[in-house]
Design a protein around this motif. Structure first.
Motif, short mmCIF file in Angstrom:
data_model
loop_
_atom_site.label_atom_id
_atom_site.label_comp_id
_atom_site.label_asym_id
_atom_site.label_seq_id
_atom_site.Cartn_x
_atom_site.Cartn_y
_atom_site.Cartn_z
N ILE A 58 0.82 -1.21 0.00
CA ILE A 58 0.00 0.00 0.00
C ILE A 58 0.86 1.25 0.00
O ILE A 58 0.49 2.28 -0.59
CB ILE A 58 -0.99 0.01 1.18
N GLU A 59 2.03 1.19 0.63
CA GLU A 59 2.92 2.34 0.61
C GLU A 59 3.46 2.60 -0.79
O GLU A 59 3.58 3.75 -1.23
CB GLU A 59 4.08 2.15 1.60
N CYS A 60 3.79 1.52 -1.52
CA CYS A 60 4.25 1.68 -2.90
C CYS A 60 3.15 2.27 -3.78
O CYS A 60 3.39 3.17 -4.59
CB CYS A 60 4.70 0.33 -3.46
N TYR A 61 1.93 1.77 -3.61
CA TYR A 61 0.78 2.31 -4.36
C TYR A 61 0.60 3.80 -4.06
O TYR A 61 0.43 4.62 -4.97
CB TYR A 61 -0.48 1.53 -3.98
N THR A 62 0.66 4.15 -2.79
CA THR A 62 0.46 5.53 -2.37
C THR A 62 1.54 6.44 -2.95
O THR A 62 1.25 7.54 -3.45
CB THR A 62 0.48 5.62 -0.84
N GLU A 63 2.78 6.00 -2.89
CA GLU A 63 3.89 6.80 -3.40
C GLU A 63 3.71 7.09 -4.89
O GLU A 63 3.85 8.23 -5.34
CB GLU A 63 5.21 6.07 -3.15
N ASN A 64 3.37 6.06 -5.66
CA ASN A 64 3.18 6.25 -7.10
C ASN A 64 2.00 7.16 -7.40
O ASN A 64 2.05 8.00 -8.31
CB ASN A 64 2.97 4.89 -7.78
N LEU A 65 0.92 7.02 -6.62
CA LEU A 65 -0.26 7.86 -6.81
C LEU A 65 0.06 9.33 -6.54
O LEU A 65 -0.33 10.22 -7.31
CB LEU A 65 -1.39 7.39 -5.89
N LEU A 66 0.79 9.58 -5.46
CA LEU A 66 1.11 10.95 -5.10
C LEU A 66 2.03 11.62 -6.12
O LEU A 66 1.88 12.81 -6.42
CB LEU A 66 1.75 10.99 -3.71
N ILE A 67 2.95 10.87 -6.66
CA ILE A 67 3.85 11.41 -7.69
C ILE A 67 3.03 11.93 -8.87
O ILE A 67 3.31 12.99 -9.44
CB ILE A 67 4.87 10.36 -8.13
N GLU A 68 2.00 11.17 -9.26
CA GLU A 68 1.16 11.59 -10.38
C GLU A 68 0.28 12.79 -10.00
O GLU A 68 0.08 13.70 -10.81
CB GLU A 68 0.28 10.43 -10.84
#
Length: 268
Positions: free
Chosen positions: A16-26
């Protein structure tokens, strides 16, 4: 628009942290102002270098679960946040219609033992229920999770939105890094079966080990099973299954690996 990003519950890195990080970058590619609320336990670096990124480091002596409900909402109101994005079910309930909450999946309903305690289990269920009933928007990561949330919480109003996990940026790794990682874990380039995840019952690691043990001896000799990720509460069970199947020479248990090592291991 002023958007608060609630990263306060995060303390270790997993899916979930990886998902969140990628989402925030976008998300940062837009024109809105983003205010990141985080602690010193945040398991990754917040993207910097943009004028629309504002950092708010939080330190508190009270339990974070209490801080999120008793203090955090009033800080957000004082800073006049228009939207509060909570990147896991733990969100400031009283802000209701300002909340956008990400619910990653419903695994705690099917695997309640993953919660660790009965108190934490019911807290998670309550936070999910309150988000689904009162938040402005609820986001999840797949169409399967949409259907599961709707089934478990008896919804049919289309409130749950799917923002699927994207393809993360993968750093270019040179051959030296790859060789050093393989050497560190005594692995060969010729090939192995690679499992990487935080190990919990619903990840089916025991079934993978069982399937691997059924392979012919010569196949297992050429193709080791490599397990990366924190075994946590399942460590004793996993190691016992490996020993009972006489797979100690064929299965490598690496524990937690960092992002660079993970890329090296996947690449090869």
């Amino acid at each position: 628009m002023k958007i608060a990003i609630n990263l306060l519950p995060f303390s270790h890195r997993s899916g979930i942290e990886c998902y969140t990080e990628n989402l925030l970058i976008e998300l940062l590619n837009g024109e809105d102002d983003f205010y990141f609320y985080y602690t010193d336990k945040l398991p990754w670096s917040i993207p910097l270098g943009s004028k629309n990124v504002h950092l708010r480091k939080v330190s508190t002596r009270i339990p974070m679960s209490l801080y999120l409900q008793l203090i955090f909402p009033f800080i957000l109101l004082l800073e006049k946040m228009d939207i509060v994005v909570s990147t896991c079910p733990t969100h400031p309930i009283i802000l209701s219609r300002r909340n956008v909450v990400i619910i990653y999946d419903c695994c705690y309903h099917d695997f309640p033992e993953n919660a660790g305690s009965i108190v934490k289990l019911y807290l998670i269920k309550f936070m999910c229920w309150s988000a689904i009933r009162f938040a402005k928007e609820v986001v999840t990561v797949s169409e399967f999770s949409v259907r599961e949330i709707e089934r478990i919480y008896k919804l049919d109003n289309g409130k749950i939105k799917n923002i699927s996990a994207g393809v993360p940026f993968i750093s270019k790794i040179d051959l030296c890094n790859v060789n050093n990682t393989l050497s560190k874990y005594s692995l060969e380039k010729e090939g192995y079966i690679f499992f990487v995840a935080s190990v919990q019952p619903h990840k089916n690691l025991l079934a993978i080990i069982s399937a691997y043990s059924s392979l012919p001896n010569d196949v297992r000799g050429d193709m080791k099973l490599v397990i990366a990720g924190k075994l946590a509460a399942m460590e004793q069970e996993v190691m016992s299954v490996i020993a009972a199947a006489d797979l100690s020479d064929s299965v490598r248990v690496l524990g937690f690996v960092d992002e660079i090592e993970k890329i090296c291991l996947i690449q090869e």
